[in-house]
Design a protein around this motif. Structure first.
Motif, PDB file in Angstrom:
ATOM      1  N   ALA A 166      -6.568 -10.671 -10.973  1.00 37.41           N
ATOM      2  CA  ALA A 166      -6.726 -12.126 -10.628  1.00 37.41           C
ATOM      3  C   ALA A 166      -7.962 -12.650  -9.679  1.00 37.41           C
ATOM      4  CB  ALA A 166      -5.692 -12.903  -9.920  1.00 37.41           C
ATOM      5  N   PHE A 167      -8.189 -11.673  -8.826  1.00 37.69           N
ATOM      6  CA  PHE A 167      -9.407 -11.887  -8.071  1.00 37.69           C
ATOM      7  C   PHE A 167     -10.434 -10.948  -7.664  1.00 37.69           C
ATOM      8  CE2 PHE A 167      -6.196 -15.090  -6.913  1.00 37.69           C
ATOM      9  CZ  PHE A 167      -7.108 -16.358  -6.557  1.00 37.69           C
ATOM     10  N   ALA A 168     -10.403  -9.924  -8.869  1.00 38.80           N
ATOM     11  CA  ALA A 168     -11.286  -8.772  -8.730  1.00 38.80           C
ATOM     12  C   ALA A 168     -12.667  -9.038  -8.901  1.00 38.80           C
ATOM     13  CB  ALA A 168     -10.867  -7.799 -10.047  1.00 38.80           C
ATOM     14  N   ASN A 169     -13.407  -8.124  -8.081  1.00 37.35           N
ATOM     15  CA  ASN A 169     -14.865  -8.480  -8.005  1.00 37.35           C
ATOM     16  C   ASN A 169     -15.342  -9.728  -7.512  1.00 37.35           C
ATOM     17  OD1 ASN A 169     -15.521  -5.884  -9.774  1.00 37.35           O
ATOM     18  ND2 ASN A 169     -14.582  -6.756 -11.272  1.00 37.35           N
ATOM     19  N   GLN A 170     -14.587 -10.276  -6.533  1.00 31.29           N
ATOM     20  CA  GLN A 170     -14.947 -11.569  -5.937  1.00 31.29           C
ATOM     21  C   GLN A 170     -15.935 -11.047  -4.691  1.00 31.29           C
ATOM     22  OE1 GLN A 170     -14.940 -14.700  -6.289  1.00 31.29           O
ATOM     23  NE2 GLN A 170     -13.755 -14.705  -8.139  1.00 31.29           N
ATOM     24  N   GLY A 171     -17.149 -10.539  -4.929  1.00 32.63           N
ATOM     25  CA  GLY A 171     -18.096 -10.067  -3.616  1.00 32.63           C
ATOM     26  C   GLY A 171     -18.037 -10.870  -2.588  1.00 32.63           C
TER      27      GLY A 171
ATOM     28  N   ILE B 252       1.991  -8.090  -5.455  1.00 33.88           N
ATOM     29  CA  ILE B 252       0.381  -7.956  -5.498  1.00 33.88           C
ATOM     30  C   ILE B 252       0.278  -6.929  -6.730  1.00 33.88           C
ATOM     31  CG2 ILE B 252      -1.649  -7.595  -4.367  1.00 33.88           C
ATOM     32  CD1 ILE B 252       0.019  -9.757  -3.210  1.00 33.88           C
ATOM     33  N   PRO B 253      -0.488  -7.724  -7.914  1.00 34.43           N
ATOM     34  CA  PRO B 253      -0.470  -6.742  -9.268  1.00 34.43           C
ATOM     35  C   PRO B 253      -1.607  -6.030  -9.206  1.00 34.43           C
ATOM     36  CG  PRO B 253      -1.302  -9.105  -9.681  1.00 34.43           C
ATOM     37  CD  PRO B 253      -0.718  -8.953  -8.279  1.00 34.43           C
ATOM     38  N   ASN B 254      -1.664  -4.941 -10.233  1.00 30.85           N
ATOM     39  CA  ASN B 254      -2.658  -3.889 -10.162  1.00 30.85           C
ATOM     40  C   ASN B 254      -4.247  -4.772 -10.194  1.00 30.85           C
ATOM     41  OD1 ASN B 254      -0.714  -2.527 -10.720  1.00 30.85           O
ATOM     42  ND2 ASN B 254      -0.941  -1.823 -12.971  1.00 30.85           N
ATOM     43  N   TYR B 255      -4.931  -4.252  -9.323  1.00 23.87           N
ATOM     44  CA  TYR B 255      -6.257  -4.578  -9.328  1.00 23.87           C
ATOM     45  C   TYR B 255      -6.540  -5.926  -8.911  1.00 23.87           C
ATOM     46  CZ  TYR B 255      -7.516  -0.447 -12.055  1.00 23.87           C
ATOM     47  OH  TYR B 255      -7.739   0.750 -12.517  1.00 23.87           O
ATOM     48  N   ALA B 256      -5.658  -6.654  -8.157  1.00 28.33           N
ATOM     49  CA  ALA B 256      -5.523  -8.149  -7.968  1.00 28.33           C
ATOM     50  C   ALA B 256      -6.710  -8.461  -7.172  1.00 28.33           C
ATOM     51  CB  ALA B 256      -4.116  -8.359  -7.239  1.00 28.33           C
ATOM     52  N   PHE B 257      -6.981  -7.636  -6.274  1.00 32.41           N
ATOM     53  CA  PHE B 257      -8.420  -7.901  -5.433  1.00 32.41           C
ATOM     54  C   PHE B 257      -9.130  -6.619  -5.097  1.00 32.41           C
ATOM     55  CE2 PHE B 257      -4.685 -10.512  -3.795  1.00 32.41           C
ATOM     56  CZ  PHE B 257      -5.113 -11.630  -3.621  1.00 32.41           C
TER      57      PHE B 257
ATOM     58  N   PHE C 186      -6.490  -3.327  -3.737  1.00 32.73           N
ATOM     59  CA  PHE C 186      -7.359  -3.557  -2.817  1.00 32.73           C
ATOM     60  C   PHE C 186      -8.604  -2.463  -2.981  1.00 32.73           C
ATOM     61  CE2 PHE C 186      -3.501  -5.745  -1.133  1.00 32.73           C
ATOM     62  CZ  PHE C 186      -4.109  -6.971  -1.152  1.00 32.73           C
ATOM     63  N   ILE C 187      -8.711  -1.531  -4.020  1.00 30.50           N
ATOM     64  CA  ILE C 187      -9.513  -0.437  -3.770  1.00 30.50           C
ATOM     65  C   ILE C 187     -11.109  -1.140  -3.607  1.00 30.50           C
ATOM     66  CG2 ILE C 187      -9.625  -0.609  -6.199  1.00 30.50           C
ATOM     67  CD1 ILE C 187      -9.986   2.678  -6.149  1.00 30.50           C
ATOM     68  N   TYR C 188     -11.831  -0.366  -2.897  1.00 29.11           N
ATOM     69  CA  TYR C 188     -13.069  -0.368  -2.302  1.00 29.11           C
ATOM     70  C   TYR C 188     -13.411  -2.087  -1.694  1.00 29.11           C
ATOM     71  CZ  TYR C 188     -14.685   3.709  -4.921  1.00 29.11           C
ATOM     72  OH  TYR C 188     -14.677   4.972  -5.349  1.00 29.11           O
TER      73      TYR C 188
ATOM     74  N   GLN D  13      -3.855   4.491  -5.154  1.00 26.63           N
ATOM     75  CA  GLN D  13      -5.071   4.120  -4.891  1.00 26.63           C
ATOM     76  C   GLN D  13      -4.909   2.457  -4.379  1.00 26.63           C
ATOM     77  OE1 GLN D  13      -8.434   5.718  -6.720  1.00 26.63           O
ATOM     78  NE2 GLN D  13      -7.153   6.939  -7.910  1.00 26.63           N
ATOM     79  N   ALA D  14      -3.937   2.039  -3.967  1.00 28.84           N
ATOM     80  CA  ALA D  14      -3.706   0.594  -3.493  1.00 28.84           C
ATOM     81  C   ALA D  14      -4.877   0.238  -2.473  1.00 28.84           C
ATOM     82  CB  ALA D  14      -2.276   0.326  -3.055  1.00 28.84           C
ATOM     83  N   PHE D  15      -4.915   1.315  -1.595  1.00 29.07           N
ATOM     84  CA  PHE D  15      -6.115   0.605  -0.541  1.00 29.07           C
ATOM     85  C   PHE D  15      -7.096   1.909  -0.256  1.00 29.07           C
ATOM     86  CE2 PHE D  15      -2.119  -1.215   0.856  1.00 29.07           C
ATOM     87  CZ  PHE D  15      -2.479  -2.452   1.292  1.00 29.07           C
ATOM     88  N   ALA D  16      -7.191   2.588  -1.593  1.00 29.19           N
ATOM     89  CA  ALA D  16      -8.244   3.634  -1.716  1.00 29.19           C
ATOM     90  C   ALA D  16      -9.854   3.269  -1.146  1.00 29.19           C
ATOM     91  CB  ALA D  16      -8.374   4.370  -2.877  1.00 29.19           C
ATOM     92  N   SER D  17     -10.430   4.095  -0.370  1.00 26.73           N
ATOM     93  CA  SER D  17     -11.971   3.736  -0.131  1.00 26.73           C
ATOM     94  C   SER D  17     -12.003   2.377   0.303  1.00 26.73           C
ATOM     95  CB  SER D  17     -12.737   3.686  -1.489  1.00 26.73           C
ATOM     96  OG  SER D  17     -12.542   5.226  -1.981  1.00 26.73           O
ATOM     97  N   THR D  18     -11.135   2.034   1.408  1.00 36.28           N
ATOM     98  CA  THR D  18     -11.262   0.871   2.091  1.00 36.28           C
ATOM     99  C   THR D  18     -11.769   1.170   3.667  1.00 36.28           C
ATOM    100  OG1 THR D  18      -9.187   0.765   2.862  1.00 36.28           O
ATOM    101  CG2 THR D  18      -9.641  -0.562   0.745  1.00 36.28           C
ATOM    102  N   GLY D  19     -12.267   0.134   4.320  1.00 34.18           N
ATOM    103  CA  GLY D  19     -12.508   0.489   5.666  1.00 34.18           C
ATOM    104  C   GLY D  19     -11.361   0.022   6.806  1.00 34.18           C
ATOM    105  N   LEU D  20     -10.122   0.505   6.406  1.00 39.01           N
ATOM    106  CA  LEU D  20      -8.928   0.281   7.008  1.00 39.01           C
ATOM    107  C   LEU D  20      -9.104   1.230   8.360  1.00 39.01           C
ATOM    108  CD1 LEU D  20      -5.946   0.617   4.738  1.00 39.01           C
ATOM    109  CD2 LEU D  20      -6.594  -1.293   6.251  1.00 39.01           C
ATOM    110  N   LYS D  21      -8.864   0.491   9.633  1.00 41.18           N
ATOM    111  CA  LYS D  21      -8.767   1.368  10.930  1.00 41.18           C
ATOM    112  C   LYS D  21      -7.356   1.670  11.455  1.00 41.18           C
ATOM    113  CE  LYS D  21     -13.065  -0.620  12.206  1.00 41.18           C
ATOM    114  NZ  LYS D  21     -13.957  -1.546  13.099  1.00 41.18           N
TER     115      LYS D  21
END
Length: 197
Positions: free
Chosen positions: A87-92, A108-113, A136-138, A157-165
Protein backbone atom coordinates in the motif's frame (compact mmCIF):
# COMPACT_ATOMS: atom_id res chain seq x y z
CA UNK A 1 -7.97 -7.44 -15.85
CA UNK A 2 -5.68 -9.10 -13.35
CA UNK A 3 -5.91 -6.11 -11.00
CA UNK A 4 -9.66 -5.53 -11.31
CA UNK A 5 -11.67 -5.72 -8.11
CA UNK A 6 -14.73 -7.01 -9.89
CA UNK A 7 -15.75 -7.77 -13.47
CA UNK A 8 -19.38 -7.06 -14.33
CA UNK A 9 -21.60 -8.55 -16.98
CA UNK A 10 -24.11 -6.39 -18.88
CA UNK A 11 -26.90 -7.70 -16.65
CA UNK A 12 -25.31 -6.55 -13.40
CA UNK A 13 -25.40 -3.15 -11.77
CA UNK A 14 -22.08 -1.41 -11.22
CA UNK A 15 -20.41 -1.54 -7.83
CA UNK A 16 -21.20 1.25 -5.35
CA UNK A 17 -18.88 4.26 -5.59
CA UNK A 18 -18.28 7.33 -3.43
CA UNK A 19 -16.13 10.41 -3.86
CA UNK A 20 -14.92 13.63 -2.32
CA UNK A 21 -12.97 16.41 -4.02
CA UNK A 22 -9.81 14.30 -3.53
CA UNK A 23 -10.77 10.73 -2.68
CA UNK A 24 -12.42 7.92 -4.64
CA UNK A 25 -13.81 4.83 -2.93
CA UNK A 26 -15.49 1.70 -4.26
CA UNK A 27 -17.33 -1.18 -2.59
CA UNK A 28 -16.93 -4.38 -4.62
CA UNK A 29 -18.16 -6.51 -1.72
CA UNK A 30 -18.99 -5.72 1.89
CA UNK A 31 -16.37 -3.07 2.65
CA UNK A 32 -15.33 0.24 1.13
CA UNK A 33 -11.88 0.50 -0.47
CA UNK A 34 -9.97 3.75 -0.91
CA UNK A 35 -8.55 3.41 -4.43
CA UNK A 36 -7.48 6.95 -5.32
CA UNK A 37 -6.42 10.07 -3.46
CA UNK A 38 -5.47 13.08 -5.59
CA UNK A 39 -2.88 15.60 -4.41
CA UNK A 40 -2.60 14.35 -0.82
CA UNK A 41 -1.23 16.57 1.91
CA UNK A 42 2.39 15.90 2.81
CA UNK A 43 1.20 15.18 6.36
CA UNK A 44 -1.75 12.93 5.62
CA UNK A 45 -4.44 11.90 8.10
CA UNK A 46 -6.61 8.97 7.01
CA UNK A 47 -9.83 9.17 8.97
CA UNK A 48 -13.55 9.30 8.04
CA UNK A 49 -14.61 10.66 4.66
CA UNK A 50 -17.65 12.87 4.04
CA UNK A 51 -18.57 11.81 0.50
CA UNK A 52 -21.27 12.55 -2.06
CA UNK A 53 -23.29 9.61 -0.71
CA UNK A 54 -22.67 10.18 3.01
CA UNK A 55 -20.04 9.54 5.65
CA UNK A 56 -17.72 6.55 5.25
CA UNK A 57 -16.09 5.56 8.52
CA UNK A 58 -14.63 2.14 7.72
CA UNK A 59 -12.49 1.33 4.70
CA UNK A 60 -9.45 -0.49 3.32
CA UNK A 61 -6.50 1.36 1.74
CA UNK A 62 -5.68 -0.17 -1.65
CA UNK A 63 -2.23 -0.70 -3.12
CA UNK A 64 -0.87 2.20 -5.19
CA UNK A 65 -3.52 4.66 -3.92
CA UNK A 66 -0.73 7.18 -3.30
CA UNK A 67 1.74 6.05 -5.94
CA UNK A 68 4.12 8.79 -7.02
CA UNK A 69 2.97 11.24 -4.33
CA UNK A 70 5.41 12.82 -1.87
CA UNK A 71 4.03 11.83 1.51
CA UNK A 72 6.05 12.77 4.59
CA UNK A 73 3.86 11.45 7.41
CA UNK A 74 0.76 9.24 7.50
CA UNK A 75 -1.64 8.90 10.42
CA UNK A 76 -4.14 6.02 10.39
CA UNK A 77 -7.33 6.70 12.32
CA UNK A 78 -9.59 3.96 13.61
CA UNK A 79 -11.62 4.23 10.38
CA UNK A 80 -8.91 2.43 8.39
CA UNK A 81 -9.70 -1.26 8.85
CA UNK A 82 -6.81 -2.72 6.85
CA UNK A 83 -4.13 -2.12 4.22
CA UNK A 84 -3.50 -4.02 1.02
CA UNK A 85 -0.05 -5.44 0.29
CA UNK A 86 2.43 -2.79 -0.94
CA UNK A 87 0.00 0.00 0.00
CA UNK A 88 2.79 2.48 0.79
CA UNK A 89 5.82 0.80 -0.76
CA UNK A 90 8.46 2.99 -2.42
CA UNK A 91 7.35 6.20 -0.70
CA UNK A 92 10.81 7.76 -0.66
CA UNK A 93 9.81 10.93 1.23
CA UNK A 94 7.88 9.18 4.00
CA UNK A 95 9.50 9.75 7.40
CA UNK A 96 6.83 8.80 9.96
CA UNK A 97 3.88 6.38 10.17
CA UNK A 98 1.48 6.41 13.11
CA UNK A 99 -1.47 4.17 13.89
CA UNK A 100 -4.16 5.36 16.29
CA UNK A 101 -3.73 3.54 19.59
CA UNK A 102 -7.04 1.68 19.19
CA UNK A 103 -6.68 1.29 15.42
CA UNK A 104 -8.65 -1.50 13.74
CA UNK A 105 -5.60 -2.51 11.70
CA UNK A 106 -4.51 -5.94 12.91
CA UNK A 107 -2.08 -6.83 10.14
CA UNK A 108 0.72 -4.96 8.41
CA UNK A 109 0.68 -6.82 5.08
CA UNK A 110 3.56 -7.92 2.87
CA UNK A 111 5.65 -5.04 1.50
CA UNK A 112 3.28 -2.50 3.11
CA UNK A 113 6.05 0.07 3.74
CA UNK A 114 8.91 -1.56 1.86
CA UNK A 115 11.66 0.53 0.29
CA UNK A 116 10.71 3.74 2.11
CA UNK A 117 14.31 4.82 2.61
CA UNK A 118 13.49 7.88 4.74
CA UNK A 119 11.00 6.16 7.04
CA UNK A 120 12.62 6.35 10.47
CA UNK A 121 9.70 6.28 12.91
CA UNK A 122 6.72 3.92 13.22
CA UNK A 123 4.19 4.12 16.06
CA UNK A 124 2.11 0.96 16.09
CA UNK A 125 -1.48 0.68 17.31
CA UNK A 126 -2.21 -1.69 20.17
CA UNK A 127 -4.05 -4.22 17.97
CA UNK A 128 -1.40 -5.10 15.37
CA UNK A 129 -1.02 -8.89 15.64
CA UNK A 130 0.96 -9.62 12.49
CA UNK A 131 3.72 -7.99 10.43
CA UNK A 132 4.02 -9.50 6.96
CA UNK A 133 6.97 -10.49 4.82
CA UNK A 134 9.26 -7.62 3.75
CA UNK A 135 6.89 -5.11 5.40
CA UNK A 136 9.66 -2.61 6.26
CA UNK A 137 12.61 -3.91 4.24
CA UNK A 138 15.21 -1.25 3.34
CA UNK A 139 13.57 1.44 5.47
CA UNK A 140 15.61 3.71 7.73
CA UNK A 141 13.88 2.96 11.07
CA UNK A 142 16.69 4.68 12.94
CA UNK A 143 14.49 5.36 15.98
CA UNK A 144 13.57 2.75 18.59
CA UNK A 145 10.74 0.53 17.39
CA UNK A 146 8.29 -0.56 20.07
CA UNK A 147 5.99 -3.17 18.62
CA UNK A 148 2.32 -3.67 19.47
CA UNK A 149 1.68 -5.65 22.68
CA UNK A 150 -0.75 -7.80 20.63
CA UNK A 151 1.94 -8.79 18.11
CA UNK A 152 2.15 -12.55 17.50
CA UNK A 153 4.13 -12.96 14.27
CA UNK A 154 6.84 -11.21 12.28
CA UNK A 155 7.29 -12.24 8.64
CA UNK A 156 10.30 -13.14 6.55
CA UNK A 157 12.75 -10.24 6.17
CA UNK A 158 10.16 -7.92 7.72
CA UNK A 159 12.82 -5.53 9.05
CA UNK A 160 15.76 -6.62 6.91
CA UNK A 161 18.40 -4.06 5.93
CA UNK A 162 16.97 -1.29 8.10
CA UNK A 163 18.78 1.09 10.45
CA UNK A 164 17.21 -0.40 13.59
CA UNK A 165 19.26 0.27 16.71
CA UNK A 166 16.90 -1.04 19.37
CA UNK A 167 13.75 -3.16 19.32
CA UNK A 168 11.30 -4.50 21.91
CA UNK A 169 9.77 -7.91 21.15
CA UNK A 170 6.54 -8.29 23.18
CA UNK A 171 5.70 -11.50 25.02
CA UNK A 172 2.95 -12.62 22.62
CA UNK A 173 5.35 -13.07 19.70
CA UNK A 174 5.50 -16.79 18.89
CA UNK A 175 6.75 -16.69 15.29
CA UNK A 176 9.63 -14.81 13.67
CA UNK A 177 10.24 -15.46 9.97
CA UNK A 178 13.52 -16.17 8.23
CA UNK A 179 16.03 -13.32 8.17
CA UNK A 180 13.53 -10.96 9.81
CA UNK A 181 16.36 -8.72 11.01
CA UNK A 182 19.13 -9.61 8.56
CA UNK A 183 21.38 -6.80 7.44
CA UNK A 184 20.49 -4.65 10.49
CA UNK A 185 24.09 -3.66 11.14
CA UNK A 186 23.13 -0.89 13.58
CA UNK A 187 21.03 -3.13 15.85
CA UNK A 188 22.72 -3.10 19.24
CA UNK A 189 19.85 -3.77 21.68
CA UNK A 190 17.03 -6.32 21.61
CA UNK A 191 14.55 -6.55 24.47
CA UNK A 192 13.09 -10.01 24.04
CA UNK A 193 10.03 -10.74 26.16
CA UNK A 194 8.82 -13.43 23.76
CA UNK A 195 9.46 -17.15 23.52
CA UNK A 196 10.23 -17.01 19.81
CA UNK A 197 14.03 -16.68 20.15
Amino acid sequence: AGYAYKIHTKDEAGMPKAKTSKARLIRPDDEWILVRYSNPEANLRLEAFDTDIGKIDSYIVAAATFGGKSLQTVYFGKEVSSLEASAFANQGSLTKVEFKKDSGIKEIPNYAFAYCGSLNKVIFGDNVASIGDYAFIYDSLSETVELSPALESIGNQAFASTGLKCIFLPENVTSIGSYAFSGCSSLIEVYNLSTAL
